[in-house]
Structures are given as C-alpha cells and as structure tokens.
Design a protein around this motif. Sequence first.
Motif, PDB file in Angstrom:
ATOM      1  N   GLU A 122       0.825  -1.210   0.000  1.00 35.19           N
ATOM      2  CA  GLU A 122       0.000   0.000   0.000  1.00 35.19           C
ATOM      3  C   GLU A 122       0.858   1.259   0.000  1.00 35.19           C
ATOM      4  OE1 GLU A 122      -3.191   0.484  -0.345  1.00 35.19           O
ATOM      5  OE2 GLU A 122      -3.506  -1.659  -0.653  1.00 35.19           O
ATOM      6  N   LYS A 123       1.953   1.222   0.764  1.00 38.53           N
ATOM      7  CA  LYS A 123       2.863   2.370   0.809  1.00 38.53           C
ATOM      8  C   LYS A 123       3.501   2.605  -0.563  1.00 38.53           C
ATOM      9  CE  LYS A 123       4.020   2.246   5.737  1.00 38.53           C
ATOM     10  NZ  LYS A 123       5.108   2.072   6.737  1.00 38.53           N
ATOM     11  N   LEU A 124       3.895   1.495  -1.216  1.00 39.50           N
ATOM     12  CA  LEU A 124       4.497   1.612  -2.544  1.00 39.50           C
ATOM     13  C   LEU A 124       3.499   2.177  -3.556  1.00 39.50           C
ATOM     14  CD1 LEU A 124       6.544  -1.728  -2.777  1.00 39.50           C
ATOM     15  CD2 LEU A 124       7.454   0.597  -2.558  1.00 39.50           C
ATOM     16  N   LYS A 125       2.253   1.741  -3.465  1.00 41.26           N
ATOM     17  CA  LYS A 125       1.231   2.261  -4.366  1.00 41.26           C
ATOM     18  C   LYS A 125       1.019   3.758  -4.145  1.00 41.26           C
ATOM     19  CE  LYS A 125      -1.409  -2.028  -5.013  1.00 41.26           C
ATOM     20  NZ  LYS A 125      -2.702  -2.711  -4.774  1.00 41.26           N
ATOM     21  N   THR A 126       0.984   4.140  -2.852  1.00 43.70           N
ATOM     22  CA  THR A 126       0.815   5.561  -2.530  1.00 43.70           C
ATOM     23  C   THR A 126       1.985   6.376  -3.070  1.00 43.70           C
ATOM     24  OG1 THR A 126      -0.402   4.991  -0.508  1.00 43.70           O
ATOM     25  CG2 THR A 126       0.529   7.223  -0.657  1.00 43.70           C
ATOM     26  N   LEU A 127       3.204   5.854  -2.877  1.00 44.04           N
ATOM     27  CA  LEU A 127       4.399   6.533  -3.386  1.00 44.04           C
ATOM     28  C   LEU A 127       4.364   6.618  -4.906  1.00 44.04           C
ATOM     29  CD1 LEU A 127       7.157   7.780  -2.802  1.00 44.04           C
ATOM     30  CD2 LEU A 127       8.153   5.494  -2.887  1.00 44.04           C
ATOM     31  N   GLY A 128       3.904   5.546  -5.549  1.00 46.69           N
ATOM     32  CA  GLY A 128       3.802   5.545  -7.004  1.00 46.69           C
ATOM     33  C   GLY A 128       2.826   6.599  -7.500  1.00 46.69           C
ATOM     34  N   ARG A 129       1.679   6.727  -6.810  1.00 44.43           N
ATOM     35  CA  ARG A 129       0.697   7.745  -7.200  1.00 44.43           C
ATOM     36  C   ARG A 129       1.267   9.147  -7.022  1.00 44.43           C
ATOM     37  NH1 ARG A 129      -2.973   4.022  -4.709  1.00 44.43           N
ATOM     38  NH2 ARG A 129      -2.785   5.148  -2.727  1.00 44.43           N
ATOM     39  N   GLN A 130       1.964   9.355  -5.903  1.00 49.17           N
ATOM     40  CA  GLN A 130       2.565  10.667  -5.650  1.00 49.17           C
ATOM     41  C   GLN A 130       3.622  10.990  -6.710  1.00 49.17           C
ATOM     42  OE1 GLN A 130       4.003  10.292  -1.646  1.00 49.17           O
ATOM     43  NE2 GLN A 130       2.020  10.766  -0.721  1.00 49.17           N
ATOM     44  N   THR A 131       4.424   9.984  -7.074  1.00 45.04           N
ATOM     45  CA  THR A 131       5.452  10.179  -8.099  1.00 45.04           C
ATOM     46  C   THR A 131       4.824  10.516  -9.447  1.00 45.04           C
ATOM     47  OG1 THR A 131       6.914   8.605  -6.971  1.00 45.04           O
ATOM     48  CG2 THR A 131       7.421   9.118  -9.272  1.00 45.04           C
ATOM     49  N   ALA A 132       3.729   9.818  -9.779  1.00 44.50           N
ATOM     50  CA  ALA A 132       3.033  10.076 -11.052  1.00 44.50           C
ATOM     51  C   ALA A 132       2.484  11.497 -11.089  1.00 44.50           C
ATOM     52  CB  ALA A 132       1.913   9.061 -11.244  1.00 44.50           C
ATOM     53  N   GLU A 135       3.643  14.401 -13.655  1.00 39.60           N
ATOM     54  CA  GLU A 135       2.658  15.093 -14.491  1.00 39.60           C
ATOM     55  C   GLU A 135       2.790  16.606 -14.339  1.00 39.60           C
ATOM     56  OE1 GLU A 135      -2.212  15.196 -15.184  1.00 39.60           O
ATOM     57  OE2 GLU A 135      -1.312  13.746 -13.806  1.00 39.60           O
ATOM     58  N   LEU A 136       2.968  17.061 -13.093  1.00 36.10           N
ATOM     59  CA  LEU A 136       3.139  18.496 -12.854  1.00 36.10           C
ATOM     60  C   LEU A 136       4.414  19.010 -13.523  1.00 36.10           C
ATOM     61  CD1 LEU A 136       2.103  18.716  -9.073  1.00 36.10           C
ATOM     62  CD2 LEU A 136       0.806  19.562 -11.033  1.00 36.10           C
ATOM     63  N   LEU A 137       5.491  18.211 -13.407  1.00 45.15           N
ATOM     64  CA  LEU A 137       6.765  18.608 -14.014  1.00 45.15           C
ATOM     65  C   LEU A 137       6.633  18.688 -15.530  1.00 45.15           C
ATOM     66  CD1 LEU A 137       9.766  19.223 -13.709  1.00 45.15           C
ATOM     67  CD2 LEU A 137      10.225  16.771 -13.762  1.00 45.15           C
ATOM     68  N   ASN A 138       5.979  17.703 -16.143  1.00 52.49           N
ATOM     69  CA  ASN A 138       5.785  17.712 -17.600  1.00 52.49           C
ATOM     70  C   ASN A 138       4.950  18.911 -18.029  1.00 52.49           C
ATOM     71  OD1 ASN A 138       7.257  15.361 -18.002  1.00 52.49           O
ATOM     72  ND2 ASN A 138       5.472  14.028 -17.815  1.00 52.49           N
ATOM     73  N   SER A 139       3.955  19.254 -17.207  1.00 50.65           N
ATOM     74  CA  SER A 139       3.119  20.412 -17.514  1.00 50.65           C
ATOM     75  C   SER A 139       3.944  21.697 -17.483  1.00 50.65           C
ATOM     76  CB  SER A 139       1.961  20.488 -16.515  1.00 50.65           C
ATOM     77  OG  SER A 139       1.164  21.627 -16.753  1.00 50.65           O
ATOM     78  N   LYS A 140       4.817  21.821 -16.482  1.00 48.59           N
ATOM     79  CA  LYS A 140       5.671  23.006 -16.377  1.00 48.59           C
ATOM     80  C   LYS A 140       6.635  23.077 -17.553  1.00 48.59           C
ATOM     81  CE  LYS A 140       5.528  23.454 -11.327  1.00 48.59           C
ATOM     82  NZ  LYS A 140       6.325  23.412 -10.073  1.00 48.59           N
TER      83      LYS A 140
END
Length: 242
Positions: free
Chosen positions: A74-84, A88-93
């Motif tokens: 669950e922690k890895l999934k949460t980290l994966g979502r945060q990384t995604a 996405e924010l970085l690509n937008s910038k």
Amino acid sequence: MRCSIIIFVLFAITFGRSLSQHCDVDESQHECGGYCYGAVKPVLEYLAILHKRVEAYEANQPADTASKILLIDEKLKTLGRQTAIQEELLNSKIQKLEQQLASVQETISKLKHKVFEPFQKIGSKYYYIEHENKKTWHGALKKCLEMGAQLASLQNENEMKELRSRLKPHQKYWIDLNDLDKEGEFISATTGVKGTFFHWYKGEPNNLANSEHCVDLTFEYAMSDRSCDLTHCYICELSFVD
C-alpha cells in the motif's frame, strides 16, 4: 521455540528415567507406574501448553507476514501515485516553458525581420538586392552606406551560389571590388585590402579601353570588370554576420 521444547522433552525423559530408578524391584508394577505417572504428569501438562502456544504462534506468523507485506504494498502504491502526480506536474511546467520559449523565439524572429528590412538573410549574411534602380558604382556605394551597409563583399563560392538564386537573368550587379588605385590589384571597398576571392568570367578582367576598374556580378555568378560610370543594379550587405 521448537529447540526449547525438544530440550525440555529430553529433560523430562531423563527425569522420568531417574524417577523409575527409585521404584524397588519388589514393589508392584501398579504402585511404581502410579508414582512415576504422578511425578511426570505436570511435565506432560506443561508440554501440552507449550505445544498449543507453538501452534498459535505458527498460525499467526503467516498472517502477520502477509499483513506487513500488504502494508508495504500500500505504501508503494501511494508513493507511485505521488510520483506520477509530481511527474505530471513537471511535464506540464516543461510544456509551458517550451511554449513560452517558442513564443519568445517567434517574437525575436519578427523583430529581427522588422529591424533588418529591407535586408533579407541569405546564407549567413543579410543582403539588400536592388533589381530596378540602377546606379553607377560610386552611386551604388553611396546608397549602401546610406542604408548602414556596404557593397557586397563575397568571400567564397558558397556565398556566390547563395546569391545566384536571388539574381535576375541578364542583369549585372555591382559588388565592392575595384582596381581604381592600381591596375590589376583589386581592392575591397569594404575592408580596404586586396580581395581574397575571385570568380572571373572567361577572359576577365580585361580592362577594356583601359577604362574598366569596377567589378560586377552576373546571374551566371561570374565576375567582370566594367567602367565604374556604367549604371547597374547593386547588392548591399550589412556589416556583420548573424
């Protein structure tokens, strides 16, 4: 845990044997067995308790491990979502910055085009090619100076080929070379020193009638010496390279 039980069992067996040695040979089998059973019974009961504890531990252990694995997952999934989300924010910038850069470059290009008008970039230089209003060589030189430029000073074959596609057939265009000071020694009016590149038309320069001291360029991208008093088209060149 199991090692402790085994040691305890061995201890119990040894203890039981030591008790059996206290039974006299003349005692009845019933009396000796009852005595031994009474002495060993607490040990057996305790072994039973230990056995139940071991079974309970072993039953809970896989569940605890699975629970820990699930928590880590669950922690890895949460980290994966945060990384995604961060990606996405970085690509937008980055996309916005690229759009801003493209806009700035377009603006600069428009400004350069406007600033350099009526000059146009041909190859690595900016030229103004006059096709209609003909002038003498000195008149063309003066006109270029008024425009903040000078008569074109060609340095190599590539520059000649780049200009050729912009010239009109059967027209002649003044450039900056001349031998006004010394016959046969062609000087660049731009640099004040001897020219370094020549591409003469066949039989040129010939100084016809001893009066040809200025150089023109034709559509066939060949140079000829002409009378400086003749009127031709001309090519002006800005004094810097982009």
